[in-house]
Write a protein that holds these residues in place. Structure first.
Motif, PDB file in Angstrom:
ATOM      1  N   ALA A   1      35.613  14.038  36.376  1.00  0.00           N
ATOM      2  CA  ALA A   1      35.827  14.030  34.924  1.00  0.00           C
ATOM      3  C   ALA A   1      37.189  13.433  34.586  1.00  0.00           C
ATOM      4  CB  ALA A   1      35.701  15.452  34.366  1.00  0.00           C
ATOM      5  N   GLN A   2      38.208  13.776  35.362  1.00  0.00           N
ATOM      6  CA  GLN A   2      39.537  13.210  35.120  1.00  0.00           C
ATOM      7  C   GLN A   2      39.546  11.711  35.367  1.00  0.00           C
ATOM      8  OE1 GLN A   2      41.518  16.030  37.738  1.00  0.00           O
ATOM      9  NE2 GLN A   2      42.483  17.043  35.984  1.00  0.00           N
ATOM     10  N   ALA A   3      38.811  11.259  36.359  1.00  0.00           N
ATOM     11  CA  ALA A   3      38.738   9.825  36.674  1.00  0.00           C
ATOM     12  C   ALA A   3      37.983   9.051  35.598  1.00  0.00           C
ATOM     13  CB  ALA A   3      38.070   9.618  38.035  1.00  0.00           C
ATOM     14  N   ALA A   4      37.179   9.737  34.785  1.00  0.00           N
ATOM     15  CA  ALA A   4      36.420   9.083  33.723  1.00  0.00           C
ATOM     16  C   ALA A   4      37.307   8.676  32.551  1.00  0.00           C
ATOM     17  CB  ALA A   4      35.296   9.995  33.233  1.00  0.00           C
ATOM     18  N   ASP A   5      38.590   9.032  32.606  1.00  0.00           N
ATOM     19  CA  ASP A   5      39.590   8.601  31.636  1.00  0.00           C
ATOM     20  C   ASP A   5      39.296   9.071  30.215  1.00  0.00           C
ATOM     21  OD1 ASP A   5      42.066   7.431  31.228  1.00  0.00           O
ATOM     22  OD2 ASP A   5      41.201   5.501  30.659  1.00  0.00           O
ATOM     23  N   GLN A   6      38.811  10.311  30.094  1.00  0.00           N
ATOM     24  CA  GLN A   6      38.625  10.954  28.799  1.00  0.00           C
ATOM     25  C   GLN A   6      39.447  12.244  28.812  1.00  0.00           C
ATOM     26  OE1 GLN A   6      36.725   9.855  26.125  1.00  0.00           O
ATOM     27  NE2 GLN A   6      36.369   7.992  27.279  1.00  0.00           N
ATOM     28  N   ALA A   7      39.811  12.740  27.656  1.00  0.00           N
ATOM     29  CA  ALA A   7      40.570  13.986  27.580  1.00  0.00           C
ATOM     30  C   ALA A   7      39.777  15.126  28.207  1.00  0.00           C
ATOM     31  CB  ALA A   7      40.910  14.311  26.130  1.00  0.00           C
ATOM     32  N   LEU A   8      40.451  15.935  28.984  1.00  0.00           N
ATOM     33  CA  LEU A   8      39.821  17.068  29.660  1.00  0.00           C
ATOM     34  C   LEU A   8      40.460  18.352  29.152  1.00  0.00           C
ATOM     35  CD1 LEU A   8      38.345  17.428  32.961  1.00  0.00           C
ATOM     36  CD2 LEU A   8      40.360  18.858  32.739  1.00  0.00           C
ATOM     37  N   LEU A   9      39.650  19.315  28.768  1.00  0.00           N
ATOM     38  CA  LEU A   9      40.132  20.630  28.369  1.00  0.00           C
ATOM     39  C   LEU A   9      39.836  21.585  29.511  1.00  0.00           C
ATOM     40  CD1 LEU A   9      41.201  22.720  26.318  1.00  0.00           C
ATOM     41  CD2 LEU A   9      38.849  22.954  25.502  1.00  0.00           C
ATOM     42  N   ASP A  10      40.875  22.048  30.193  1.00  0.00           N
ATOM     43  CA  ASP A  10      40.729  22.970  31.314  1.00  0.00           C
ATOM     44  C   ASP A  10      40.929  24.382  30.796  1.00  0.00           C
ATOM     45  OD1 ASP A  10      40.765  24.383  33.679  1.00  0.00           O
ATOM     46  OD2 ASP A  10      42.183  23.054  34.671  1.00  0.00           O
ATOM     47  N   GLN A  11      39.870  25.177  30.813  1.00  0.00           N
ATOM     48  CA  GLN A  11      39.970  26.545  30.326  1.00  0.00           C
ATOM     49  C   GLN A  11      40.287  27.547  31.420  1.00  0.00           C
ATOM     50  OE1 GLN A  11      36.156  26.748  28.152  1.00  0.00           O
ATOM     51  NE2 GLN A  11      37.470  27.335  26.457  1.00  0.00           N
ATOM     52  N   GLY A  12      40.170  27.152  32.679  1.00  0.00           N
ATOM     53  CA  GLY A  12      40.352  28.116  33.744  1.00  0.00           C
ATOM     54  C   GLY A  12      39.289  29.192  33.652  1.00  0.00           C
ATOM     55  N   GLU A  13      39.671  30.443  33.944  1.00  0.00           N
ATOM     56  CA  GLU A  13      38.703  31.533  33.874  1.00  0.00           C
ATOM     57  C   GLU A  13      38.565  31.983  32.423  1.00  0.00           C
ATOM     58  OE1 GLU A  13      38.060  36.017  35.555  1.00  0.00           O
ATOM     59  OE2 GLU A  13      38.914  34.538  36.932  1.00  0.00           O
ATOM     60  N   THR A  14      37.335  32.069  31.942  1.00  0.00           N
ATOM     61  CA  THR A  14      37.056  32.448  30.563  1.00  0.00           C
ATOM     62  C   THR A  14      35.708  33.151  30.503  1.00  0.00           C
ATOM     63  OG1 THR A  14      37.024  31.627  28.277  1.00  0.00           O
ATOM     64  CG2 THR A  14      35.974  30.242  29.949  1.00  0.00           C
ATOM     65  N   THR A  15      35.373  33.672  29.331  1.00  0.00           N
ATOM     66  CA  THR A  15      34.081  34.326  29.145  1.00  0.00           C
ATOM     67  C   THR A  15      33.340  33.668  28.000  1.00  0.00           C
ATOM     68  OG1 THR A  15      34.971  35.990  27.637  1.00  0.00           O
ATOM     69  CG2 THR A  15      34.937  36.550  29.975  1.00  0.00           C
ATOM     70  N   CYS A  16      32.048  33.510  28.176  1.00  0.00           N
ATOM     71  CA  CYS A  16      31.184  32.958  27.145  1.00  0.00           C
ATOM     72  C   CYS A  16      29.746  33.026  27.640  1.00  0.00           C
ATOM     73  CB  CYS A  16      31.544  31.511  26.837  1.00  0.00           C
ATOM     74  SG  CYS A  16      30.662  30.854  25.409  1.00  0.00           S
ATOM     75  N   CYS A  17      28.826  33.160  26.698  1.00  0.00           N
ATOM     76  CA  CYS A  17      27.395  33.097  27.027  1.00  0.00           C
ATOM     77  C   CYS A  17      26.999  34.146  28.061  1.00  0.00           C
ATOM     78  CB  CYS A  17      27.001  31.696  27.458  1.00  0.00           C
ATOM     79  SG  CYS A  17      27.380  30.446  26.220  1.00  0.00           S
ATOM     80  N   TYR A  18      27.520  35.365  27.884  1.00  0.00           N
ATOM     81  CA  TYR A  18      27.190  36.497  28.737  1.00  0.00           C
ATOM     82  C   TYR A  18      27.606  36.291  30.196  1.00  0.00           C
ATOM     83  CZ  TYR A  18      24.632  38.028  24.642  1.00  0.00           C
ATOM     84  OH  TYR A  18      24.298  38.404  23.360  1.00  0.00           O
ATOM     85  N   ALA A  19      28.651  35.482  30.407  1.00  0.00           N
ATOM     86  CA  ALA A  19      29.120  35.235  31.773  1.00  0.00           C
ATOM     87  C   ALA A  19      30.631  35.025  31.800  1.00  0.00           C
ATOM     88  CB  ALA A  19      28.432  34.005  32.349  1.00  0.00           C
ATOM     89  N   ARG A  20      31.226  35.342  32.920  1.00  0.00           N
ATOM     90  CA  ARG A  20      32.626  35.023  33.196  1.00  0.00           C
ATOM     91  C   ARG A  20      32.587  33.809  34.122  1.00  0.00           C
ATOM     92  NH1 ARG A  20      34.160  39.617  34.113  1.00  0.00           N
ATOM     93  NH2 ARG A  20      35.289  39.936  32.191  1.00  0.00           N
ATOM     94  N   SER A  21      33.299  32.761  33.747  1.00  0.00           N
ATOM     95  CA  SER A  21      33.252  31.507  34.496  1.00  0.00           C
ATOM     96  C   SER A  21      34.619  30.854  34.553  1.00  0.00           C
ATOM     97  CB  SER A  21      32.298  30.511  33.809  1.00  0.00           C
ATOM     98  OG  SER A  21      31.003  31.028  33.701  1.00  0.00           O
ATOM     99  N   THR A  22      34.760  29.973  35.515  1.00  0.00           N
ATOM    100  CA  THR A  22      35.865  29.028  35.546  1.00  0.00           C
ATOM    101  C   THR A  22      35.273  27.732  35.018  1.00  0.00           C
ATOM    102  OG1 THR A  22      36.751  30.091  37.519  1.00  0.00           O
ATOM    103  CG2 THR A  22      37.569  27.885  37.003  1.00  0.00           C
ATOM    104  N   LYS A  23      35.943  27.115  34.022  1.00  0.00           N
ATOM    105  CA  LYS A  23      35.316  25.937  33.424  1.00  0.00           C
ATOM    106  C   LYS A  23      36.325  24.973  32.840  1.00  0.00           C
ATOM    107  CE  LYS A  23      32.868  28.196  30.316  1.00  0.00           C
ATOM    108  NZ  LYS A  23      31.879  28.434  29.266  1.00  0.00           N
ATOM    109  N   HIS A  24      35.814  23.771  32.635  1.00  0.00           N
ATOM    110  CA  HIS A  24      36.538  22.748  31.889  1.00  0.00           C
ATOM    111  C   HIS A  24      35.509  21.933  31.110  1.00  0.00           C
ATOM    112  CE1 HIS A  24      35.640  20.922  35.834  1.00  0.00           C
ATOM    113  NE2 HIS A  24      35.371  19.845  35.110  1.00  0.00           N
ATOM    114  N   TRP A  25      36.009  21.179  30.131  1.00  0.00           N
ATOM    115  CA  TRP A  25      35.162  20.379  29.247  1.00  0.00           C
ATOM    116  C   TRP A  25      35.680  18.958  29.218  1.00  0.00           C
ATOM    117  CZ3 TRP A  25      31.049  22.492  26.500  1.00  0.00           C
ATOM    118  CH2 TRP A  25      30.989  23.888  26.438  1.00  0.00           C
ATOM    119  N   VAL A  26      34.768  18.026  29.056  1.00  0.00           N
ATOM    120  CA  VAL A  26      35.114  16.630  28.812  1.00  0.00           C
ATOM    121  C   VAL A  26      34.093  16.110  27.803  1.00  0.00           C
ATOM    122  CG1 VAL A  26      33.752  15.711  30.746  1.00  0.00           C
ATOM    123  CG2 VAL A  26      35.756  14.444  29.910  1.00  0.00           C
TER     124      VAL A  26
END
Length: 158
Positions: free
Chosen positions: A78-103
Motif C-alpha cells: 500500500a505504501q509503494a502504491a504512492d497514496q496516503a496511508l492511514l495507519d490505525q494500529g490496534e483499534t476496534t470496529c465491526c465487533y472485532a479488535r484488529s490491527t489495521k490501516h487504510w489506503v
C-alpha cells in the motif's frame, strides 16, 4: 492466506441476511441487531453488511490478513502504491479488535487492510479507540457510520 473483504450498507438487514444466506449457501458467521458477517472459504471472502445509517451500497473493500507478517506485506505494498496511508494500529470496529490501516485508490475507493486479533461484544469500543478509529482515509461519506470513510473530516466515526 489472505481473505478478500467487502462491507456494504443495507436498508433492511433481515431481508439482506435472508438474501445473502441463499446466495452464499451458508448462514452468517455472526449476526447482531445492526450487522451480519459471512466468513466464506469458497470463495475466500469476509462479507459484512450493516444497517447503521449509511447510504445502501458498497462502503469499502479490503483484505483480511491471517498473520501480522501478511499485514506488514500488505502495508508495504500500500505504501509503494504512492497514496496516503492511514495507519490505525490496534483499534476496534465491526465487533472485532484488529490491527489495521487504510489506503484510498485514485478513484476514491477506500481499502481496509487488517488482521483480526479478537471478537468483541459491541460494534466498537470508543474509549479504547483513537480519534478517527475504524474510518478510511477519505471524506466521501460524511453522514455514514463507523467503518465509513471519514478520517479527513476530523470526526470520530463511531
Amino acid at each position: 492466506m489472505k481473505r478478500f473483504h467487502v462491507h456494504a450498507h443495507v436498508a433492511d438487514l433481515s431481508a439482506s441476511i435472508a438474501f445473502y444466506t441463499q446466495l452464499f449457501g451458508a448462514p452468517p458467521a455472526r449476526v447482531e441487531a445492526d450487522y451480519a458477517k459471512w466468513m466464506l472459504d469458497d470463495p475466500r471472502l469476509n462479507f459484512a453488511i450493516s444497517a447503521r445509517g449509511g447510504t445502501p451500497g458498497i462502503d469499502h473493500l479490503g483484505i483480511q490478513a491471517d498473520t501480522e507478517d501478511e499485514l506488514a506485506t500488505l502495508k508495504a505494498r500500500a505504501q509503494a502504491a504512492d497514496q496516503a496511508l492511514l495507519d490505525q494500529g490496534e483499534t476496534t470496529c465491526c465487533y472485532a479488535r484488529s490491527t489495521k490501516h487504510w489506503v484510498t485508490d485514485p478513484q476514491g475507493i477506500a481499502w481496509e487492510q487488517f488482521h483480526t486479533l479478537a471478537q468483541i461484544a459491541v460494534f466498537n469500543e470508543p474509549a479504547a479507540s483513537p480519534a478517527g478509529a475504524c474510518c478510511a482515509p477519505t471524506a466521501q461519506a460524511a453522514s455514514s457510520s463507523c467503518c465509513a470513510p471519514l478520517a479527513q473530516t476530523g470526526s470520530t466515526c463511531c
